[in-house]
Write an enzyme that holds these catalytic residues in place. Structure first.
Site, mmCIF file in Angstrom:
data_model
loop_
_atom_site.group_PDB
_atom_site.id
_atom_site.type_symbol
_atom_site.label_atom_id
_atom_site.label_comp_id
_atom_site.label_asym_id
_atom_site.label_seq_id
_atom_site.Cartn_x
_atom_site.Cartn_y
_atom_site.Cartn_z
ATOM 1 N N LEU A 40 0.855 -1.186 0.000
ATOM 2 C CA LEU A 40 0.000 0.000 0.000
ATOM 3 C C LEU A 40 0.890 1.235 0.000
ATOM 4 O O LEU A 40 1.889 1.283 0.736
ATOM 5 C CB LEU A 40 -0.912 0.023 1.231
ATOM 6 C CG LEU A 40 -2.156 -0.863 1.194
ATOM 7 C CD1 LEU A 40 -2.804 -0.903 2.573
ATOM 8 C CD2 LEU A 40 -3.149 -0.378 0.155
ATOM 9 N N ASP A 41 0.541 2.244 -0.815
ATOM 10 C CA ASP A 41 1.324 3.469 -0.859
ATOM 11 C C ASP A 41 1.349 4.159 0.501
ATOM 12 O O ASP A 41 0.495 3.913 1.361
ATOM 13 C CB ASP A 41 0.745 4.428 -1.899
ATOM 14 C CG ASP A 41 0.938 3.920 -3.321
ATOM 15 O OD1 ASP A 41 1.955 3.271 -3.580
ATOM 16 O OD2 ASP A 41 0.058 4.192 -4.165
ATOM 17 N N LEU A 42 2.320 5.054 0.661
ATOM 18 C CA LEU A 42 2.503 5.758 1.928
ATOM 19 C C LEU A 42 1.228 6.468 2.369
ATOM 20 O O LEU A 42 0.844 6.425 3.539
ATOM 21 C CB LEU A 42 3.643 6.773 1.789
ATOM 22 C CG LEU A 42 4.010 7.567 3.042
ATOM 23 C CD1 LEU A 42 4.650 6.663 4.089
ATOM 24 C CD2 LEU A 42 4.957 8.716 2.682
ATOM 25 N N ALA A 44 -1.809 5.769 1.555
ATOM 26 C CA ALA A 44 -2.972 4.879 1.577
ATOM 27 C C ALA A 44 -3.097 4.167 2.917
ATOM 28 O O ALA A 44 -2.165 4.125 3.721
ATOM 29 C CB ALA A 44 -2.878 3.863 0.443
ATOM 30 N N ARG A 212 -4.397 4.724 -8.585
ATOM 31 C CA ARG A 212 -3.927 6.059 -8.985
ATOM 32 C C ARG A 212 -4.042 6.244 -10.500
ATOM 33 O O ARG A 212 -4.426 7.309 -10.987
ATOM 34 C CB ARG A 212 -2.480 6.266 -8.535
ATOM 35 C CG ARG A 212 -2.314 6.512 -7.038
ATOM 36 C CD ARG A 212 -0.861 6.759 -6.686
ATOM 37 N NE ARG A 212 -0.046 5.556 -6.822
ATOM 38 C CZ ARG A 212 1.231 5.552 -7.214
ATOM 39 N NH1 ARG A 212 1.819 6.683 -7.544
ATOM 40 N NH2 ARG A 212 1.903 4.418 -7.279
#
Length: 334
Positions: A40-42, A44, A212
């Site tokens: 998971l992105d930072l 998110a 995204r």
């Protein structure tokens, strides 16, 4: 906890990396053998399915599961990272509500998607994000993904009256169905076409889909620009965010052992060895039919001893079975 092995459902908060989230789990369980099943992105948040001990071998299987996200999309601007952490590189008019609804339909099904330039995808051995930060072009080819569902949950709208002035159609995110009750043919009673400032969308997608990129492409298709504001992963395969633990509630008891129920959640059929056949299985001898208490199902099965100990996995196809992997005797959780 000697030889901890199992699965932890972890609720990652925004602002920390997926790798950092594993640190708390390692410390709590006293082990270094952990692996998550999809970064998971930072910015998110949401569900990380973490495999511990001998179950790290299942990480690739779980990574391949479909995933569900709730995304808040901001329209009218695009950032270089396609999320709130980046720099604005494009501004554009807001899309209409009808255009957004049409676009969500267009991006449902099998599509070709170009991953973000700020991503961990390797190009010539280097991360695309590192190349982009260095000012080099990160040429990432489009790849096939599947968007099973793209459901508009809520939106914040701005309307334009006949004089061209903008008016707020809803101060907060309003439920889409409620807002649409005031619409006739894409217009709001007494006002002109509805323009969308932001929207909350539920996406159900296949492995490798970048939300995204979906936001970027949906915004462009609407004649606007878009980025994500928030992203929450709510499901990975059969695993649900509502069953996850957070940093403040995680404990050794949060570890789900590999049993028949967990195997089914992992998409595996449970298979039980006949009593006294553990050594035969550990030694990797031929998988004869009489080894198991029941017939093997097609596909991958999780193998358990007669007393319920997880032993490994086998794969059956066309009447022939082979080993996927065997848990070493020294790693078997007692």
């Amino acid at each position: 906890m000697p030889n901890p092995s199992g699965i932890i459902l972890y609720d990652k908060k925004p602002g920390i990396t997926s790798f950092s989230a594993l640190g708390k789990i390692k410390k709590t369980l006293g082990t270094k053998k952990v692996g998550h099943t999809g970064t998971l992105d930072l910015f998110a948040q949401g569900l990380l399915v973490v495999c511990v001990g001998s179950l790290t071998r299942l990480a690739g299987l779980i990574t391949a599961f479909d995933k569900e996200y709730i995304a808040q999309i901001i329209f009218g601007q695009r950032t270089d990272t396609l999320d709130p952490t980046g720099q604005v590189v494009q501004t554009a008019p807001l899309p209409t509500l009808d255009a957004l609804k049409d676009s969500l339909q267009k991006f449902t099904g099998k599509i070709m998607q170009r991953p973000p330039e700020f991503s961990a995808i390797k190009i010539g051995g280097k991360r695309a994000s590192d190349l982009t930060r260095a000012g080099q072009a990160a040429q990432i080819p489009a790849r096939p993904v599947t968007v099973y569902q793209a459901e508009l949950l809520e939106y914040e709208a701005a309307a334009q009256d006949s004089a061209g002035a903008n008016e707020a159609a809803s101060n907060d995110l309003g439920i889409a169905s409620d807002c649409s009750q005031a619409q006739e043919g894409g217009r709001v009673q007494g006002l002109q076409t509805v323009f969308v400032k932001s929207a909350r969308v539920r996406f159900l997608v296949s492995k490798g889909t970048y939300i995204r990129s979906l936001a970027r492409d949906i915004g462009a298709d609407c004649g606007s620009a878009a980025r994500l504001q928030t992203l929450n992963r709510t499901r990975v395969g059969n695993f649900l965010l509502q069953d996850a633990v957070g940093e403040d509630t995680i404990s050794a008891s949060s570890l789900r052992p590999m049993d028949a129920d967990t195997a089914r959640l992992c998409g595996l059929a449970p298979a039980t060895l006949r009593p006294g056949q553990e050594e035969y299985f550990w030694n990797g001898r031929p998988l004869r039919p009489g080894l198991f208490a029941q017939s093997l199902e097609q596909g991958t099965s999780a193998v358990f001893s007669a007393d319920g100990t997880f032993m490994g996995a086998v794969f059956q196809e066309g009447g022939r079975a082979r080993y996927e992997y065997v848990v070493p005797k020294s790693e078997v959780a007692k």
